[in-house]
Design a protein around this motif. Structure first.
Motif, mmCIF file in Angstrom:
data_model
loop_
_atom_site.group_PDB
_atom_site.id
_atom_site.type_symbol
_atom_site.label_atom_id
_atom_site.label_comp_id
_atom_site.label_asym_id
_atom_site.label_seq_id
_atom_site.Cartn_x
_atom_site.Cartn_y
_atom_site.Cartn_z
ATOM 1 N N GLY A 50 -17.758 14.211 -24.300
ATOM 2 C CA GLY A 50 -16.360 14.359 -23.489
ATOM 3 C C GLY A 50 -14.908 14.604 -24.153
ATOM 4 O O GLY A 50 -15.381 12.990 -24.161
ATOM 5 N N GLY A 51 -14.369 14.775 -24.088
ATOM 6 C CA GLY A 51 -12.647 14.949 -24.008
ATOM 7 C C GLY A 51 -11.727 14.108 -22.975
ATOM 8 O O GLY A 51 -11.022 14.247 -22.607
ATOM 9 N N TRP A 52 -12.557 12.994 -22.002
ATOM 10 C CA TRP A 52 -12.193 12.294 -21.462
ATOM 11 C C TRP A 52 -11.281 11.297 -21.725
ATOM 12 O O TRP A 52 -12.863 10.361 -22.447
ATOM 13 N N VAL A 53 -11.030 10.313 -20.431
ATOM 14 C CA VAL A 53 -10.703 9.175 -21.279
ATOM 15 C C VAL A 53 -11.347 8.140 -19.986
ATOM 16 O O VAL A 53 -11.484 9.291 -18.657
ATOM 17 N N ASN A 54 -11.970 6.788 -20.497
ATOM 18 C CA ASN A 54 -12.307 5.767 -19.366
ATOM 19 C C ASN A 54 -11.481 5.379 -18.549
ATOM 20 O O ASN A 54 -12.194 4.801 -18.022
ATOM 21 N N HIS A 55 -10.389 5.093 -18.485
ATOM 22 C CA HIS A 55 -9.730 3.358 -18.208
ATOM 23 C C HIS A 55 -9.751 3.413 -16.322
ATOM 24 O O HIS A 55 -9.684 4.912 -16.189
ATOM 25 N N ARG A 56 -9.261 2.606 -16.356
ATOM 26 C CA ARG A 56 -8.786 2.349 -14.594
ATOM 27 C C ARG A 56 -7.002 3.244 -14.745
ATOM 28 O O ARG A 56 -6.284 2.543 -15.147
ATOM 29 N N ALA A 57 -6.643 4.059 -13.600
ATOM 30 C CA ALA A 57 -5.517 4.272 -13.217
ATOM 31 C C ALA A 57 -4.501 3.349 -13.166
ATOM 32 O O ALA A 57 -5.091 1.871 -12.661
ATOM 33 N N PRO A 58 -3.235 3.311 -13.032
ATOM 34 C CA PRO A 58 -2.662 2.381 -12.497
ATOM 35 C C PRO A 58 -2.624 1.682 -11.043
ATOM 36 O O PRO A 58 -2.779 2.937 -10.534
ATOM 37 N N GLU A 59 -3.149 0.098 -11.157
ATOM 38 C CA GLU A 59 -3.022 -0.013 -9.501
ATOM 39 C C GLU A 59 -1.832 0.582 -9.014
ATOM 40 O O GLU A 59 -2.452 0.506 -7.740
ATOM 41 N N GLU A 60 -0.656 0.194 -9.331
ATOM 42 C CA GLU A 60 0.394 0.568 -8.872
ATOM 43 C C GLU A 60 0.283 2.209 -8.116
ATOM 44 O O GLU A 60 0.771 2.509 -7.383
ATOM 45 N N LEU A 61 -0.285 2.553 -8.909
ATOM 46 C CA LEU A 61 0.233 4.465 -8.902
ATOM 47 C C LEU A 61 -0.960 4.727 -7.637
ATOM 48 O O LEU A 61 -0.603 5.028 -7.095
ATOM 49 N N ARG A 62 -2.038 3.491 -7.982
ATOM 50 C CA ARG A 62 -3.223 3.951 -6.671
ATOM 51 C C ARG A 62 -2.672 3.832 -5.047
ATOM 52 O O ARG A 62 -2.686 4.374 -4.235
ATOM 53 N N GLN A 63 -1.674 2.781 -5.513
ATOM 54 C CA GLN A 63 -1.171 1.835 -3.776
ATOM 55 C C GLN A 63 0.645 3.014 -3.875
ATOM 56 O O GLN A 63 0.844 2.827 -2.370
ATOM 57 N N GLU A 64 1.061 3.792 -4.325
ATOM 58 C CA GLU A 64 1.589 4.088 -4.162
ATOM 59 C C GLU A 64 1.649 5.446 -3.269
ATOM 60 O O GLU A 64 1.927 5.956 -2.048
ATOM 61 N N TYR A 65 -0.279 6.198 -3.890
ATOM 62 C CA TYR A 65 -0.408 6.943 -2.618
ATOM 63 C C TYR A 65 -0.904 6.333 -1.604
ATOM 64 O O TYR A 65 -0.448 7.170 -0.085
ATOM 65 N N ILE A 66 -1.416 5.172 -1.635
ATOM 66 C CA ILE A 66 -2.082 4.220 -0.270
ATOM 67 C C ILE A 66 -1.057 4.534 0.701
ATOM 68 O O ILE A 66 -0.762 4.819 1.767
ATOM 69 N N ALA A 67 0.345 4.160 -0.170
ATOM 70 C CA ALA A 67 1.934 4.156 0.986
ATOM 71 C C ALA A 67 2.804 5.384 1.535
ATOM 72 O O ALA A 67 2.728 5.627 2.369
ATOM 73 N N ILE A 68 2.013 6.762 0.897
ATOM 74 C CA ILE A 68 2.420 8.077 1.231
ATOM 75 C C ILE A 68 1.287 8.387 2.103
ATOM 76 O O ILE A 68 1.866 8.331 3.395
ATOM 77 N N ALA A 69 0.286 8.447 2.423
ATOM 78 C CA ALA A 69 -1.008 8.510 3.164
ATOM 79 C C ALA A 69 -1.134 7.374 4.726
ATOM 80 O O ALA A 69 -0.698 8.382 5.672
ATOM 81 N N GLN A 70 0.057 6.630 4.335
ATOM 82 C CA GLN A 70 -0.435 5.998 5.345
ATOM 83 C C GLN A 70 1.546 6.131 6.256
ATOM 84 O O GLN A 70 1.396 5.311 7.486
ATOM 85 N N ASP A 71 1.937 6.576 6.136
ATOM 86 C CA ASP A 71 3.739 6.424 6.465
ATOM 87 C C ASP A 71 3.486 8.558 6.992
ATOM 88 O O ASP A 71 3.645 9.127 6.492
ATOM 89 N N PRO A 72 2.800 8.326 8.089
ATOM 90 C CA PRO A 72 3.871 9.963 8.691
ATOM 91 C C PRO A 72 4.237 10.633 8.224
ATOM 92 O O PRO A 72 4.245 11.754 8.430
ATOM 93 N N ASP A 73 5.533 10.126 7.918
ATOM 94 C CA ASP A 73 7.367 11.062 7.997
ATOM 95 C C ASP A 73 6.923 11.667 6.329
ATOM 96 O O ASP A 73 6.506 13.137 6.124
#
Length: 414
Positions: free
Chosen positions: A44-67
């Motif tokens: 497999g030619g893929w990476v297996n480290h964790r994405a940045p936690e700060e990136l995940r938090q940005e997804y959460i912030a956008i999903a939680q803000d209705p606008d």
């Protein structure tokens, strides 16, 4: 039993990676008498480290803000958001020392899509495209699907010495003759290289760009693994801008460095006339890149550059993969072969197994439950080799070693 030859259907040749993945599918493994849970894969030619936690938090912030979430459902410009382009200019400057300009950047669904669109813009059916030998195994399939032009190969690997681009001045002279003879419209290669894990030397790349320009030929460098560099300085050509070399095209992806394999975005840097032409093609191919991924990546890059966390993250992940690459080399030399490429970056090494790589891979899988990729699909120079990926096992040294121990027992090395 499914064989490698079974994947040649309707006159279209699939890549060796896809062929071995079909061969190593759970259903086929069971037919071979193997337990899929016991299989160890270096394919497999893929990476297996964790994405940045700060990136995940940005997804959460956008999903939680209705606008904000409402805005993610809107079209972005077909060539990508201006905010992300600005963030990518800053990203390139901070990480690679590149002087980019927003007007030279187009954002796409991913680097694969952008390469397809680039073929549509630059190539006609009678044109030639030059790949290295060896080269990323999916390129020929992408070219075949994108435009029916002729593919020619420029050798950079010495199978007798098992070395990659060893004499750069000789290569530069040979490339001049190659260009005069073949006159390709486009040269395409990756750096760090897939499959060898090596990087072309600076002198050769500089000469390549200068020579190609004389023949009205573009040079595209695929930088999928540009944040994974081990044991040496970043090549100078990583910093080249399209203002320095008007025939240079730089292809990027978020899939590897922040593990966005399924949250895909790509971007391409080229002269303005190419970017303008790509916009037209992109409107028909993807209409626009994904809005939520663009918004999130923009926020993450801007904040991560400001507080230093992005650069720290990339260094930490690079160090993890460098340690895994060093352990892989230890295992290759101890259990398998003394002839292999030491990764300078990326996720791979190619190993001389002293026999046809297809036969070796099929035999090893059947006898040990260990999966490799045959080298011949990357180029004629690797016919007697295999590609080994340490990406999926970056944090599992015990499994890496177990895989090689199984192989060594079959080949009587231990």
């Amino acid at each position: 039993m499914l064989t490698l030859a079974d994947s040649f259907k309707n006159g279209v040749t699939s890549s060796p990676i896809r062929r071995i993945m079909e061969m190593a599918s759970p259903a086929n493994l069971v037919k071979m008498g193997l337990d899929p849970n016991d299989v160890i894969s270096f394919a497999g030619g893929w990476v297996n480290h964790r994405a940045p936690e700060e990136l995940r938090q940005e997804y959460i912030a956008i999903a939680q803000d209705p606008d904000l979430f409402h805005k993610t459902g809107a079209y972005s410009p077909s060539d990508g958001s201006p905010e992300l382009k600005k963030a990518l200019v800053d990203f390139n400057a901070e990480l690679f020392g590149t002087k980019s300009k927003e007007e030279n950047i187009i954002i796409g669904a991913n680097s694969t899509q952008l390469a397809y669109s680039l073929f549509k813009v630059l190539l006609n059916p009678n044109d030639k495209i030059a790949l290295l030998d060896p080269a990323y195994a999916n390129y020929p399939e992408q070219i075949e699907m994108g435009v029916n032009c002729q593919t020619v190969h420029f050798p950079v690997f010495d199978a007798e010495k098992w070395t990659f681009a060893e004499d750069e001045e000789k290569l530069a002279s040979e490339f001049e003759l190659f260009m005069e003879r073949e006159k390709p419209k486009l040269v395409l290669f990756s750096s760090p290289d897939n499959p060898t894990g090596k990087m072309l030397p600076d002198l050769f790349v500089k000469k390549m760009l200068e020579t190609a320009l004389k023949y009205d030929c573009y040079v595209t460098i695929d930088f999928a693994y540009n944040t994974f560099i081990y044991g040496k300085e970043q090549p100078e050509y990583f910093t080249y801008s399209v203002e320095d070399y008007p025939n240079l095209i730089k292809l990027y992806s978020n899939s590897k460095w922040c593990r966005g394999l399924g949250r895909r975005l790509g971007w391409l840097e080229a002269a303005e006339n190419i970017v303008e032409s790509l916009k037209v093609v992109q409107q028909s191919v993807v209409l626009c890149p994904d809005t939520i991924h663009q918004m999130t990546l923009t926020n993450y890059i801007n904040k991560g550059l400001k507080d230093g966390s992005l650069k720290d993250y990339i260094k930490r992940i690079n160090d993890d993969y460098q340690r895994a690459s060093e352990f892989l080399c230890y295992c290759i030399e101890k259990y398998l072969s003394s002839r292999y490429t030491v990764p300078e970056g990326g996720l791979y090494s190619v190993v001389d197994v002293g026999m046809d790589g297809d036969e070796f891979v099929a035999d090893i899988l059947k006898k040990t439950g260990v999966v490799f990729v045959p080298g011949g699909g990357f180029g004629a120079s690797l016919k007697n080799g295999i590609r080994i990926s340490f990406g999926p096992l970056v944090y599992d040294k015990a499994k890496i070693e177990e895989g090689f121990q199984r192989v060594a027992k079959v080949y009587k090395k231990i």
